[in-house]
Design a protein around this motif. Structure first.
Motif, PDB file in Angstrom:
ATOM      1  N   UNK A  88      22.721 -94.878  31.386  1.00 10.02           N
ATOM      2  CA  UNK A  88      21.785 -93.901  31.932  1.00 10.02           C
ATOM      3  C   UNK A  88      22.510 -92.524  31.656  1.00 10.02           C
ATOM      4  N   UNK A  89      21.608 -91.519  30.954  1.00  6.97           N
ATOM      5  CA  UNK A  89      22.206 -90.059  30.325  1.00  6.97           C
ATOM      6  C   UNK A  89      22.562 -89.510  31.598  1.00  6.97           C
ATOM      7  N   UNK A  90      23.877 -88.915  31.702  1.00 12.99           N
ATOM      8  CA  UNK A  90      24.577 -88.157  32.498  1.00 12.99           C
ATOM      9  C   UNK A  90      24.330 -86.709  32.348  1.00 12.99           C
ATOM     10  N   UNK A  91      23.132 -86.187  32.842  1.00 10.80           N
ATOM     11  CA  UNK A  91      22.803 -84.822  32.495  1.00 10.80           C
ATOM     12  C   UNK A  91      22.758 -84.382  33.800  1.00 10.80           C
ATOM     13  N   UNK A  92      22.897 -82.839  33.915  1.00  8.28           N
ATOM     14  CA  UNK A  92      22.695 -82.205  34.975  1.00  8.28           C
ATOM     15  C   UNK A  92      21.177 -81.674  34.987  1.00  8.28           C
ATOM     16  N   UNK A  93      20.353 -82.374  35.745  1.00 10.83           N
ATOM     17  CA  UNK A  93      18.852 -82.382  35.651  1.00 10.83           C
ATOM     18  C   UNK A  93      18.459 -80.956  36.109  1.00 10.83           C
ATOM     19  N   UNK A  94      19.091 -80.301  36.828  1.00  9.86           N
ATOM     20  CA  UNK A  94      18.626 -78.773  37.228  1.00  9.86           C
ATOM     21  C   UNK A  94      19.074 -77.889  36.474  1.00  9.86           C
ATOM     22  N   UNK A  95      19.640 -78.080  35.088  1.00 10.54           N
ATOM     23  CA  UNK A  95      20.078 -77.156  34.200  1.00 10.54           C
ATOM     24  C   UNK A  95      19.171 -77.430  33.033  1.00 10.54           C
ATOM     25  N   UNK A  96      19.108 -76.431  31.834  1.00 15.45           N
ATOM     26  CA  UNK A  96      18.455 -76.575  30.585  1.00 15.45           C
ATOM     27  C   UNK A  96      19.379 -77.460  29.796  1.00 15.45           C
ATOM     28  N   UNK A  97      18.688 -77.934  28.628  1.00 16.31           N
ATOM     29  CA  UNK A  97      19.446 -78.596  27.679  1.00 16.31           C
ATOM     30  C   UNK A  97      20.644 -77.651  27.193  1.00 16.31           C
ATOM     31  N   UNK A  98      20.310 -76.539  26.896  1.00 12.58           N
ATOM     32  CA  UNK A  98      21.349 -75.739  26.287  1.00 12.58           C
ATOM     33  C   UNK A  98      22.523 -75.539  27.322  1.00 12.58           C
ATOM     34  N   UNK A  99      22.212 -75.281  28.543  1.00 10.15           N
ATOM     35  CA  UNK A  99      23.294 -75.056  29.652  1.00 10.15           C
ATOM     36  C   UNK A  99      24.177 -76.230  29.760  1.00 10.15           C
ATOM     37  N   UNK A 100      23.602 -77.609  29.562  1.00 11.47           N
ATOM     38  CA  UNK A 100      24.276 -78.812  29.812  1.00 11.47           C
ATOM     39  C   UNK A 100      25.146 -79.063  28.688  1.00 11.47           C
ATOM     40  N   UNK A 101      25.027 -78.774  27.314  1.00 10.88           N
ATOM     41  CA  UNK A 101      25.793 -78.786  26.278  1.00 10.88           C
ATOM     42  C   UNK A 101      26.922 -77.585  26.492  1.00 10.88           C
ATOM     43  N   UNK A 102      26.714 -76.526  27.165  1.00 11.27           N
ATOM     44  CA  UNK A 102      27.740 -75.477  27.478  1.00 11.27           C
ATOM     45  C   UNK A 102      28.632 -75.858  28.555  1.00 11.27           C
ATOM     46  N   UNK A 103      27.995 -76.550  29.396  1.00  5.02           N
ATOM     47  CA  UNK A 103      29.002 -77.253  30.390  1.00  5.02           C
ATOM     48  C   UNK A 103      29.863 -78.021  29.942  1.00  5.02           C
ATOM     49  N   UNK A 104      29.447 -78.759  28.899  1.00  6.45           N
ATOM     50  CA  UNK A 104      30.444 -79.757  28.026  1.00  6.45           C
ATOM     51  C   UNK A 104      31.434 -78.988  27.582  1.00  6.45           C
ATOM     52  N   UNK A 105      31.108 -77.756  26.860  1.00  6.35           N
ATOM     53  CA  UNK A 105      32.161 -77.364  25.979  1.00  6.35           C
ATOM     54  C   UNK A 105      32.963 -76.542  26.892  1.00  6.35           C
ATOM     55  N   UNK A 106      32.457 -76.065  28.131  1.00  5.18           N
ATOM     56  CA  UNK A 106      33.240 -75.433  29.226  1.00  5.18           C
ATOM     57  C   UNK A 106      34.385 -76.539  29.825  1.00  5.18           C
ATOM     58  N   UNK A 157      24.312 -87.583  24.354  1.00  4.79           N
ATOM     59  CA  UNK A 157      25.308 -87.742  23.221  1.00  4.79           C
ATOM     60  C   UNK A 157      25.639 -86.485  22.775  1.00  4.79           C
ATOM     61  N   UNK A 158      24.992 -85.505  22.498  1.00  5.68           N
ATOM     62  CA  UNK A 158      25.242 -84.077  22.128  1.00  5.68           C
ATOM     63  C   UNK A 158      26.433 -83.589  23.176  1.00  5.68           C
ATOM     64  N   UNK A 159      26.266 -83.707  24.427  1.00 12.41           N
ATOM     65  CA  UNK A 159      27.363 -83.460  25.410  1.00 12.41           C
ATOM     66  C   UNK A 159      28.576 -84.011  25.061  1.00 12.41           C
ATOM     67  N   UNK A 160      28.712 -85.261  24.674  1.00 19.45           N
ATOM     68  CA  UNK A 160      29.806 -86.212  24.228  1.00 19.45           C
ATOM     69  C   UNK A 160      30.376 -85.581  23.195  1.00 19.45           C
ATOM     70  N   UNK A 161      29.355 -85.233  22.092  1.00 22.39           N
ATOM     71  CA  UNK A 161      30.046 -84.610  20.757  1.00 22.39           C
ATOM     72  C   UNK A 161      30.518 -83.125  20.998  1.00 22.39           C
TER      73      UNK A 161
END
Length: 253
Positions: A88-106, A157-161
């Motif tokens: 089950x994807x572990x996304x921050x649902x209240x954030x945008x896709x771009x913000x989710x990836x930025x959170x992973x980078x952070x 998976x983009x967040x994982x990458x």
């Protein structure tokens, strides 16, 4: 440099009387796509959880790049270069896709305060580049809870990458994805991961996906590896066809 990136030797783990891992021995080679197949309850996800620190084996050892990581905390394992995605994807649902990836980078960069800017220029640039590679540019500004399942899987998976792993473990990357989108999703994953030289281990129930994208296939059965080899060899094995493929195709019908 050894051809083996990750090695599991003698892994054992039982839950009560159920043996989730009953002497697992497995080497994962650098650069390969290794598919794990088997019926529900065979211990596939347990192996991923042990490898990524969410479960500790009762016996055995896991080494990564020659160093023991058995029982290490998930955060330390990520820092070593191993990432995972969940069924089950572990996304921050209240954030945008771009913000989710930025959170992973952070998270990769170190401690981050919610009071600090998330989309700082360097992180935004990296996140935009990653979304472009995954074909998600058009939905970068969409909230995660508005995505269809295929896009959610790719974003997860983009967040994982974004963590810049050398090894990525994926638990059912096509689970819940519409049948007409599965191949496109996996083609995108394979293209991005191979270009980034990321080794991949993935649990999968769709045999067409396994046959097309796996370099090797490991068959799990009652906490053991019942077969291991090239897809054409493993998937044509009569016992695998009877005990695994028949179950999967019946479940998909």
């Amino acid at each position: 440099m050894s051809d083996v990136l990750l090695s599991a030797q003698g892994l054992r783990l039982a839950f009560g009387g159920v043996k989730a891992a009953d002497g697992i021995d497995l080497d994962v080679r650098r650069g390969e796509f290794l598919a794990i197949i088997g019926p529900n309850g065979a211990g596939k996800t347990t192996f991923i959880n042990m490898t990524t620190g969410y479960l500790r084996p009762q016996a055995g050892i896991i080494t990564y790049e020659g160093q023991a990581i058995t029982g290490m905390a998930p955060r330390r394992i990520v820092a070593r270069g191993i990432a995972r995605s969940f069924q089950l994807p572990q996304l921050f649902t209240e954030h945008t896709v771009l913000e989710n990836v930025a959170l992973a980078i952070a998270a990769r960069e170190g401690p981050w305060s919610p009071l600090a800017p998330l989309l700082r220029p360097r992180w935004r640039e990296e996140a935009v580049d990653l979304l472009e590679r995954f074909g998600l540019t058009s939905i970068a500004g969409a909230r995660a809870d508005a995505l269809n399942e295929g896009a959610r899987k790719l974003a997860d998976i983009a967040m994982a990458v974004a963590l810049k792993p050398r090894l990525l473990l994926m638990d059912e990357p096509t689970s819940g994805v519409a049948a007409n989108e599965k191949m496109e999703v996996v083609e995108t994953l394979a293209r991005v991961l191979r270009a980034a030289q990321v080794t991949a281990v993935f649990v999968e129930h769709d045999m067409d996906v396994v046959e097309r994208f796996a370099d090797r296939v490991a068959v799990w059965s009652q906490g053991r590896i019942a077969a291991l080899g090239p897809p054409a060899e493993v998937l044509s094995d009569p016992q695998v066809q009877r005990d695994v493929i028949g179950i999967e195709r019946h479940a998909a019908a």
